[in-house]
Design a protein around this motif. Structure first.
Motif, PDB file in Angstrom:
ATOM      1  N   GLU A  44      43.607  44.372  27.450  1.00  0.00           N
ATOM      2  CA  GLU A  44      44.152  43.262  26.730  1.00  0.00           C
ATOM      3  C   GLU A  44      45.496  42.580  27.407  1.00  0.00           C
ATOM      4  OE1 GLU A  44      43.034  41.428  24.259  1.00  0.00           O
ATOM      5  OE2 GLU A  44      40.877  42.868  24.096  1.00  0.00           O
ATOM      6  N   ASN A  45      46.227  43.621  28.317  1.00  0.00           N
ATOM      7  CA  ASN A  45      47.269  42.539  29.105  1.00  0.00           C
ATOM      8  C   ASN A  45      46.723  41.934  30.062  1.00  0.00           C
ATOM      9  OD1 ASN A  45      49.175  43.919  31.097  1.00  0.00           O
ATOM     10  ND2 ASN A  45      50.151  43.980  30.119  1.00  0.00           N
ATOM     11  N   TYR A  46      45.371  42.201  30.882  1.00  0.00           N
ATOM     12  CA  TYR A  46      45.572  41.496  31.994  1.00  0.00           C
ATOM     13  C   TYR A  46      45.026  40.166  31.186  1.00  0.00           C
ATOM     14  CZ  TYR A  46      45.142  45.689  35.178  1.00  0.00           C
ATOM     15  OH  TYR A  46      45.257  46.545  35.540  1.00  0.00           O
ATOM     16  N   ARG A  47      44.452  40.540  30.026  1.00  0.00           N
ATOM     17  CA  ARG A  47      43.593  38.358  29.447  1.00  0.00           C
ATOM     18  C   ARG A  47      44.877  37.947  28.780  1.00  0.00           C
ATOM     19  NH1 ARG A  47      39.427  39.786  25.041  1.00  0.00           N
ATOM     20  NH2 ARG A  47      39.409  37.058  25.078  1.00  0.00           N
ATOM     21  N   ASN A  48      45.954  38.634  28.543  1.00  0.00           N
ATOM     22  CA  ASN A  48      47.198  38.048  27.451  1.00  0.00           C
ATOM     23  C   ASN A  48      48.244  37.300  28.685  1.00  0.00           C
ATOM     24  OD1 ASN A  48      45.757  37.614  25.409  1.00  0.00           O
ATOM     25  ND2 ASN A  48      46.798  40.153  24.471  1.00  0.00           N
ATOM     26  N   SER A  49      47.538  37.760  29.514  1.00  0.00           N
ATOM     27  CA  SER A  49      49.183  37.419  30.967  1.00  0.00           C
ATOM     28  C   SER A  49      48.613  36.166  30.978  1.00  0.00           C
ATOM     29  CB  SER A  49      48.791  38.867  31.954  1.00  0.00           C
ATOM     30  OG  SER A  49      50.138  38.403  33.018  1.00  0.00           O
ATOM     31  N   ASN A  50      50.287  35.936  31.117  1.00  0.00           N
ATOM     32  CA  ASN A  50      50.550  34.308  31.567  1.00  0.00           C
ATOM     33  C   ASN A  50      50.799  34.234  33.119  1.00  0.00           C
ATOM     34  OD1 ASN A  50      50.655  33.479  29.063  1.00  0.00           O
ATOM     35  ND2 ASN A  50      51.833  34.191  28.817  1.00  0.00           N
ATOM     36  N   THR A  51      50.921  35.078  34.139  1.00  0.00           N
ATOM     37  CA  THR A  51      51.078  35.178  35.501  1.00  0.00           C
ATOM     38  C   THR A  51      49.400  34.480  35.552  1.00  0.00           C
ATOM     39  OG1 THR A  51      50.139  38.005  35.360  1.00  0.00           O
ATOM     40  CG2 THR A  51      52.264  37.447  35.504  1.00  0.00           C
ATOM     41  N   ASP A  52      49.538  34.524  36.671  1.00  0.00           N
ATOM     42  CA  ASP A  52      48.179  33.703  38.025  1.00  0.00           C
ATOM     43  C   ASP A  52      47.850  34.553  38.253  1.00  0.00           C
ATOM     44  OD1 ASP A  52      49.659  31.279  36.635  1.00  0.00           O
ATOM     45  OD2 ASP A  52      50.036  31.198  39.144  1.00  0.00           O
ATOM     46  N   PHE A  53      46.756  34.771  38.239  1.00  0.00           N
ATOM     47  CA  PHE A  53      45.564  35.890  39.126  1.00  0.00           C
ATOM     48  C   PHE A  53      44.936  35.024  40.689  1.00  0.00           C
ATOM     49  CE2 PHE A  53      46.597  38.075  34.881  1.00  0.00           C
ATOM     50  CZ  PHE A  53      46.275  39.391  36.058  1.00  0.00           C
ATOM     51  N   PHE A  54      45.229  35.647  42.003  1.00  0.00           N
ATOM     52  CA  PHE A  54      44.227  34.831  42.640  1.00  0.00           C
ATOM     53  C   PHE A  54      43.198  35.946  42.952  1.00  0.00           C
ATOM     54  CE2 PHE A  54      47.447  31.954  41.882  1.00  0.00           C
ATOM     55  CZ  PHE A  54      46.641  30.695  42.053  1.00  0.00           C
ATOM     56  N   GLY A  55      41.812  35.843  43.745  1.00  0.00           N
ATOM     57  CA  GLY A  55      40.998  36.680  43.934  1.00  0.00           C
ATOM     58  C   GLY A  55      40.430  36.145  44.999  1.00  0.00           C
ATOM     59  N   TYR A  56      40.759  36.883  45.604  1.00  0.00           N
ATOM     60  CA  TYR A  56      39.487  37.282  47.064  1.00  0.00           C
ATOM     61  C   TYR A  56      37.995  38.135  46.902  1.00  0.00           C
ATOM     62  CZ  TYR A  56      39.036  37.560  52.742  1.00  0.00           C
ATOM     63  OH  TYR A  56      38.793  37.150  53.906  1.00  0.00           O
ATOM     64  N   LEU A  57      36.886  36.750  47.284  1.00  0.00           N
ATOM     65  CA  LEU A  57      35.947  37.022  47.397  1.00  0.00           C
ATOM     66  C   LEU A  57      35.415  37.377  48.299  1.00  0.00           C
ATOM     67  CD1 LEU A  57      35.311  34.530  45.033  1.00  0.00           C
ATOM     68  CD2 LEU A  57      35.042  36.380  44.464  1.00  0.00           C
ATOM     69  N   LYS A  58      34.471  38.039  48.255  1.00  0.00           N
ATOM     70  CA  LYS A  58      33.625  38.262  49.257  1.00  0.00           C
ATOM     71  C   LYS A  58      32.791  39.428  49.624  1.00  0.00           C
ATOM     72  CE  LYS A  58      33.925  41.744  54.303  1.00  0.00           C
ATOM     73  NZ  LYS A  58      34.413  42.894  54.830  1.00  0.00           N
ATOM     74  N   ASP A  59      31.235  38.355  49.787  1.00  0.00           N
ATOM     75  CA  ASP A  59      30.081  38.807  49.539  1.00  0.00           C
ATOM     76  C   ASP A  59      29.714  38.338  47.673  1.00  0.00           C
ATOM     77  OD1 ASP A  59      29.571  39.022  52.440  1.00  0.00           O
ATOM     78  OD2 ASP A  59      29.735  41.729  52.011  1.00  0.00           O
TER      79      ASP A  59
END
Length: 150
Positions: A44-59
């Motif tokens: 829930e902390n991840y879902r409710n966070s107002n921070t920006d998340f960026f992901g590095y996708l590999k395959d």
């Protein structure tokens, strides 16, 4: 390769948390931490966070995540994690480059455990300077790094 992640989406937040958990298990070992609060961070902390998340996708899989809190005074890199299966592949550097290039800020801040040498070395390579050390109430000595940009 690097994309903004919709942490409000339950499936995406579960993927984010999974990478954090795997990475933080390794960091806890590096720091000799028995009680390591990042491992207790709930979905829930991840879902409710107002921070920006960026992901590095590999395959088409999430290999690394950077979590950023940006305001008018500074940009705080809250977290930078890489799936241990993808260590030493330049993913952390790519995410750091992304943050420094895409956030218009004169001050960048990041913290880690003193014994997390891979992270500290990464931040120093990008020009971050150590500004503070302190002991947490859960037995980990932390270090704060700052980068001033013009």
């Amino acid at each position: 390769m690097i994309e903004k992640l919709d942490n409000k989406n339950e499936l995406v937040s579960e993927e984010i948390r999974a990478v954090f958990q795997e990475s933080y298990k390794i960091e806890a070992e590096l720091l000799n931490a028995i009680d390591f609060p990042p491992l207790k961070r709930e979905l829930e902390n991840y879902r409710n966070s107002n921070t920006d998340f960026f992901g590095y996708l590999k395959d088409d899989k999430l290999a690394g995540v950077i979590e950023i809190n940006h305001n008018s005074e500074y940009t705080h890199i809250q977290s930078l994690v890489v799936n241990p299966l993808n260590f030493r592949q330049g993913i952390a550097s790519a995410l750091m480059n992304f943050a420094l290039s895409n956030y218009n800020s004169s001050l960048f801040i990041v913290e880690t455990g003193v014994k997390n040498e891979p992270a500290s070395n990464l931040y120093r390579r990008f020009g971050f300077i150590e500004t503070k050390q302190w002991d947490t109430n859960h037995g980990v000595r932390k270090v704060k790094f700052e980068l001033q940009k013009n």
